[in-house]
Enzyme design. Structure first.
Site, mmCIF file in Angstrom:
data_model
loop_
_atom_site.group_PDB
_atom_site.id
_atom_site.type_symbol
_atom_site.label_atom_id
_atom_site.label_comp_id
_atom_site.label_asym_id
_atom_site.label_seq_id
_atom_site.Cartn_x
_atom_site.Cartn_y
_atom_site.Cartn_z
ATOM 1 N N TYR A 139 4.431 4.128 9.071
ATOM 2 C CA TYR A 139 3.636 4.699 7.977
ATOM 3 C C TYR A 139 2.674 5.780 8.467
ATOM 4 C CZ TYR A 139 5.746 0.836 5.566
ATOM 5 O OH TYR A 139 6.680 -0.027 5.054
ATOM 6 N N ARG A 154 6.469 -1.184 -1.827
ATOM 7 C CA ARG A 154 5.907 -1.802 -0.615
ATOM 8 C C ARG A 154 5.515 -0.711 0.387
ATOM 9 N NH1 ARG A 154 5.994 -6.425 2.873
ATOM 10 N NH2 ARG A 154 6.922 -6.032 4.919
#
Length: 325
Positions: A307, A275
């Site tokens: 991220y 993920r």
């Protein structure tokens, strides 16, 4: 544990079931309440009402200071106790001033595209399909195992995640290359379902509201889990024998074995790593952060922003001074 306190736990379970909480959440909340009662050395129900804020503060502070738990773990404990006092005991907590955990979330481990290929090459059968879905759609492992047949839309190449984290639905992409594999998987799944029906089974768990509204829907193929368990098992809540979804541990075990076979990958890899890799690789190819937030089902953009930190690891777009020598 004293009988009175056991009855409190039982009342909490019954209330959570009426409110349609997940079975895993029910167990987690009840376990925290048991730990709280044991930590506070409470011998009867009345002691739950005496100096409740102080007892909760002491318990949460111990988790932070002595046990050094993560902030999310402490929040989980607090949420469990808030539910206990507000919903079960009808005595809401007021002004709890515990020392809060301040551990910052760690930058997640992410696989490169080549590493993803290596791990996939060591998987086979249903395992490779499940991991490809994790990576191709950014699914949580709980969302993967709870996928139902009707959640797959081949025409629009999308997967609908029902009742995800935060009780939210969302849509995520279905990779075109997975369509033939997934259709073949569903054909086998349908054969197994028809056999279950002949043997007197074939029913599947439905949330209470749906089970009451559509009493015969539990045996329809569309409601069946895509990745079902090999064995018929007894539902711990209702006592009904039926085929549940595959266990999450089976997926993680397959991933662990595959990573070990790769030998060259020393990162700690689990189902959730795919993920993280999904989000990071989308960001690398220029996908908008808000789009990634929606695909992952994050409520807060700050959660998705982690991220961007992953991309900065190793000095993204920065030349090391050693390379200038």
């Amino acid at each position: 544990m004293i009988i009175e306190n056991k009855l409190v736990i039982q009342k909490m379970r019954e209330l959570m079931r009426r409110m349609h909480y997940a079975y895993k959440t029910e167990n987690t909340y009840c376990d925290w309440v048991k730990r709280f009662i044991k930590f506070s050395q409470m011998r009867d129900k009345q002691e739950l009402f005496e100096n409740s804020e102080h007892k909760v503060e002491h318990f949460l502070t111990d988790l932070s200071v002595k046990q050094n738990v993560a902030a999310s773990t402490q929040n989980q404990a607090l949420n469990s106790l808030v539910f206990l006092y507000s919903k079960v005991l009808s005595k809401p907590l007021e002004n709890v001033q515990a020392v809060r955990s301040k551990k910052q979330p760690r930058i997640p481990a992410v696989l490169s595209i080549e590493e993803v290929k290596k791990v996939l090459s060591k998987l086979s059968g249903t395992n490779i399909l499940m991991v490809q879905l994790l990576y191709g759609g950014g699914l949580r492992i709980s969302e993967l195992v709870r996928l139902r047949v009707q959640d797959i839309d081949f025409e629009y190449c999308q997967i609908t995640i029902r009742d995800g984290k935060g009780k939210k639905d969302r849509v995520t992409p279905l990779a075109n290359k997975l369509i033939p594999l997934l259709k073949a998987c569903l054909l086998q799944r349908k054969e197994r379902h028809l056999m279950d029906l002949k043997e007197g089974y074939g029913g599947v768990y439905l949330p209470n509201a749906l089970a009451k509204k559509y009493p015969n829907a539990n045996k329809e193929f569309g409601w069946q889990y895509v990745f079902a368990s090999r064995n018929i098992a007894t539902d711990p809540r209702s006592g009904v024998e039926r085929r549940h979804h595959i266990d999450q541990s089976a997926v993680n075990k397959a991933i662990k074995v595959a990573v070990k076979k790769c030998r060259s990958i020393d990162k700690k890899v689990s189902a959730h790593t795919f993920r993280h890799s999904f989000a990071t690789h989308l960001l690398q190819t220029g996908t908008d952060i808000r789009t990634i937030q929606a695909l992952l089902g994050h409520s807060d953009i700050q959660t998705t922003m982690i991220y961007t930190h992953v991309l900065r690891q190793g000095g993204q777009e920065v030349v090391s001074p050693l390379d200038r020598l």
